[in-house]
Design a protein around this motif. Structure first.
Motif, short mmCIF file in Angstrom:
data_model
loop_
_atom_site.label_atom_id
_atom_site.label_comp_id
_atom_site.label_asym_id
_atom_site.label_seq_id
_atom_site.Cartn_x
_atom_site.Cartn_y
_atom_site.Cartn_z
N ARG A 39 13.32 19.23 40.28
CA ARG A 39 12.99 19.96 39.06
C ARG A 39 11.88 20.83 39.44
NH1 ARG A 39 14.03 14.51 36.94
NH2 ARG A 39 15.83 14.66 35.52
N THR A 43 8.73 23.71 37.56
CA THR A 43 8.08 23.82 36.38
C THR A 43 6.88 24.82 36.63
OG1 THR A 43 6.97 23.13 34.37
CG2 THR A 43 6.11 22.09 36.58
N LEU A 92 14.65 27.42 36.22
CA LEU A 92 14.21 26.27 35.58
C LEU A 92 15.34 25.49 35.20
CD1 LEU A 92 10.84 27.15 33.42
CD2 LEU A 92 11.22 26.28 36.21
N LEU A 133 9.63 23.77 28.88
CA LEU A 133 9.85 23.10 30.21
C LEU A 133 8.55 23.47 31.02
CD1 LEU A 133 13.47 23.80 31.36
CD2 LEU A 133 12.59 21.46 30.47
N TRP A 152 5.86 17.38 26.67
CA TRP A 152 6.28 18.07 27.63
C TRP A 152 6.81 17.49 28.69
CZ3 TRP A 152 4.05 17.59 32.56
CH2 TRP A 152 4.57 18.60 33.78
N ARG A 160 10.72 17.83 30.36
CA ARG A 160 10.90 18.42 31.99
C ARG A 160 11.35 17.24 32.82
NH1 ARG A 160 12.48 22.38 34.68
NH2 ARG A 160 14.07 20.61 34.46
#
Length: 768
Positions: free
Chosen positions: A228, A230, A261, A272, A299, A303
């Protein structure tokens, strides 16, 4: 020694220790009992470096080291080169680096608190350059064919082979998160939306590159692993980010961010990204409140916690960690003059930060004072503002000019620092180049103004007899001029009589306190903290503020070399603990020993030139009851050591004790012990009543809360003793502070939760 010479020397030391490290590791790799293959061995080494890898959060490197824009200069009258804090104009030119370092520290501190509070199992790696990944020559035959940035597939090479990770999170359940930290919005000049747009557009491209490289780096062991991305925007609010992304002029940016994202719309993008709303306030970034943690956790769930990557097993998690922070990858921090030093563990971070804080650093004010060279000066200021450093440099100057220097100790609480100053002056002459003049000599004068008032006249007579052609050069540290208390009048009388009887008196002295300084002395006030990491300084400051005879600290605008690790807080509480106070408790001694083990204190094998010795540690208390084993004539123990000493010894920690027993009954032995501690003659942890080590500093200091019987008799409150502990004991610490306290007595059977740290949580780093 020039900074270029220091740089080269430190580089050589780093190479030497790397050789020792690889020699040690080669034996592990060759051992038939160390595992079936190299991969297992690398994981085994990671387990040694990070014993709680499967249960907690690790930040690697553990401390954010700042790029401090020092200048260099030479101390007047000497060949000694020092680092000098920059001017405000020079600082302005370095604002970009300063802001970036601050933002990195800000985010890392919040992530540490998020991980600790949520018991997240993860490694947070910062500022890892692609070229440092699996780059150790020693491991080349084992890692040569593994995926690296250099062998990125042809179809992906348009992303480039060079780059770095601002933040790389390896999580046991959720996979990998790559993040870009941007300090945009920190100053007024960069608050415009157009600047934010430009920075985010660039950051998105960097994120995409990091994702491609991350997937490639683990493709052989974890193909398809969840990765992922961010953005960390600590000085941009969610509202500002939403407004920017929704602006029709920024449609290309909106599309790029959503795609990068994996968001369906700009509202999801904002959720995110980690913005200022989810982080602590910049002015007190270390203070992560419950409200901030709640926002940060929200958050985090958006995320990261949406799905668990079921492919991740303990073994695969450790394999990935071994790739990114194991011995085959260079994990280093920048140093001045472009030297880089490897720092992986908390102990190495404490050692390296302590080394940087011990460098000769002066402010422009201090350099200006030495350029003016007044004959008689009293330097006053809070602990750690460079008073003793300036005294030593001035003493070296006098010596190199051919003058004899006389170091004066006026009480048993100044014996240690006076001994230390004397040794430093002797070493500076023997180690430095031969001056054009024959150097002077150093003489040490010991007197006791505490309980022998006649020693004032004796000291004056002694020093006057040392005059040469009417000239006398004297250094006096830890002076005390309060005319209404203690032996303050004795110091005032000393200065007055010397000024009257010596035609050309050169007297430089230093004092924490600013009251009743004799008019014969020019007063210089130092307020810029130089010797303690900010995490420690915040604790000292609580003892300085509100005390009108001690000047408070000021902000020079120059970042410290590093914020330091959070204060470790232990509690004298629980079934295994005995006695009213920590000094009487063997379990408290064992708890401190456990922390020292986790920091690698006294470790025989050095994984880095940055390591901690037992002599880097103080254990300090107010208690006059502190003592080692007392033996009779036959050598039998007639009175066992204080509990904390017993606990340290039982845990295998070598100790030296400076208590009242020898001071009262064997003064000569006590003086030898103090002098040994002053010059760190033996590699032992010093357990001491803190008055006896006044003026000295150590990288690691454990402070034991205590109330002596005389305090109760004199009506001294807990508030007063806490104030004294901070001003006298906490101030001895440069880098890693350990606070051992007794929970307040309550009517309930269980003390409040914030004071119930037990032996099982001795290594938890709480926010300061």
């Amino acid at each position: 020694m020039s900074n270029d010479s220091i740089s080269v020397s430190w580089s050589r030391v780093s190479v030497f220790y790397s050789f020792l490290e690889e020699l040690f590791l080669s034996r592990i790799m060759a051992s038939p009992n160390s595992g079936e293959d190299t991969r297992d061995n690398l994981v085994d080494i990671v387990k040694q470096l990070y014993p709680d890898a499967l249960t907690c959060t690790y930040i690697v490197p553990p401390v954010q080291f700042s790029r401090v824009p020092y200048n260099t200069d030479t101390v007047p009258g000497t060949d000694q080169e020092v680092l000098v804090l920059p001017s405000s104009e020079q600082l302005q030119q370095q604002q970009g680096n300063i802001q970036a370092d601050f933002a990195q520290q800000h985010v890392l501190h919040n992530l540490q608190q998020l991980g600790d509070s949520g018991k997240e199992v993860m490694f947070v790696v910062s500022e890892l350059n692609f070229k440092d990944y699996l780059n150790k020559p020693f491991y080349a035959k084992h890692t040569g064919k593994l995926p690296k940035p250099a062998n990125l597939p042809k179809e992906l090479r348009h992303h480039g082979k060079q780059g770095d990770f601002d933040i790389l999170v390896i999580h046991r359940q959720y996979g990998i998160l790559v993040g870009e930290i941007k300090s945009v919005g920190k100053t007024k000049a960069s608050r415009a939306d157009t600047e934010v747009v430009k920075v985010i557009a660039k950051a998105v491209k960097q994120l995409d590159k990091c994702e491609v490289h991350t997937r490639h780096m683990v493709s052989d062991i974890a193909p398809g692993l969840t990765v992922r991305k961010t953005l960390f925007l600590p000085y941009v609010s969610q509202a500002q980010l939403q407004r920017i992304l929704d602006d029709d002029k920024n449609s290309k940016l909106q599309q790029a961010v959503c795609q990068s994202l994996g968001a369906a719309n700009t509202t999801q993008v904002v959720q995110l990204c980690c913005c200022s709303d989810q982080l602590s306030q910049p002015a007190s970034y270390w203070h992560v409140t419950p409200a901030v943690l709640s926002q940060l956790s929200t958050w985090w769930k958006h995320r990261m916690a949406c799905t668990v990557d079921t492919r991740l097993t303990d073994q695969l998690y450790l394999d990935i960690v071994a790739r990114f922070v194991g011995q085959a990858t260079t994990v280093s921090v920048p140093c001045f003059n472009n030297v880089r030093v490897e720092v992986r563990t908390a102990g190495q971070a404490v050692a390296e930060l302590g080394r940087r804080l011990a460098l000769l650093v002066l402010t422009l004010q201090q350099l200006g004072l030495m350029n003016r060279d007044p004959p008689r000066v009293c330097i006053t200021g809070a602990p750690g503002t460079g008073k003793t450093v300036v005294l030593v440099l001035q003493g070296e100057r006098w010596l190199r000019e051919g003058h004899d220097v006389h170091v004066l100790s006026t009480g048993y609480d100044t014996l240690a620092i006076s001994t230390s100053i004397t040794q430093q002056l002797e070493m500076s002459i023997s180690a430095g180049p031969t001056p054009s003049l024959t150097p002077g000599s150093v003489s040490y004068h010991q007197h006791n103004f505490w309980d022998r008032e006649e020693d004032v006249e004796k000291a004056v007579t002694d020093l006057v007899a040392c005059m040469k052609n009417g000239h006398l050069y004297v250094l006096l540290d830890e002076a005390f001029f309060d005319s209404s208390a203690g032996f303050g009048p004795a110091h005032i009388r000393l200065v007055s009589q010397l000024a009257q009887r010596v035609p050309h008196l050169y007297l430089w002295c230093a004092s924490v306190y600013n009251d009743d300084i004799p008019p014969a002395l020019q007063t210089q006030v130092f307020t810029v903290p130089l010797r303690s990491a900010p995490a420690v300084l915040r604790e000292i400051q609580q003892g300085v503020q509100g005390y009108d005879v001690v000047h408070d600290y000021s902000d020079s605008g120059v970042p410290a070399p590093g914020d330091g690790l959070s204060v470790i807080r232990l509690s004298h509480h629980g079934n295994a603990h005995t006695g009213r106070w920590p000094v009487d408790c063997a379990q408290c001694g064992q708890d401190i020993a456990a922390v020292l083990r986790r920091l690698g204190v006294g470790s025989i094998v050095a994984n880095s030139p940055s390591r901690l010795s037992y002599s880097d540690v103080f254990v300090l208390t107010r208690s006059g009851d502190l003592h080692d084993d007392v033996t009779g004539e036959a050598g039998r123990v007639t009175s066992p050591a204080s509990g904390v000493v017993q606990g340290l010894k039982a845990a295998g920690v070598p100790v030296s004790v400076l208590g009242d027993q020898d001071y009262l009954h064997n003064r000569a032995r006590w003086e030898r012990a103090v002098q040994d501690v002053a010059v760190a003659a033996t590699d032992t942890v010093t357990v001491a009543m803190y008055h006896w080590v006044r003026g000295l500093e150590r990288r690691v200091v454990a402070v034991l809360q205590d109330r002596a019987q005389v305090d109760d008799d004199d009506g001294i409150t807990d508030e007063v003793t806490d104030h004294d502990d901070r001003l006298e004991a906490v101030s001895r610490c440069t880098t890693q502070l350990i606070m051992v306290r007794t929970p307040p007595v309550t009517t309930t059977t269980t003390p409040p939760s914030h004071t119930t740290t037990t032996a099982t949580t001795t290594t938890t780093h709480a926010t300061t």
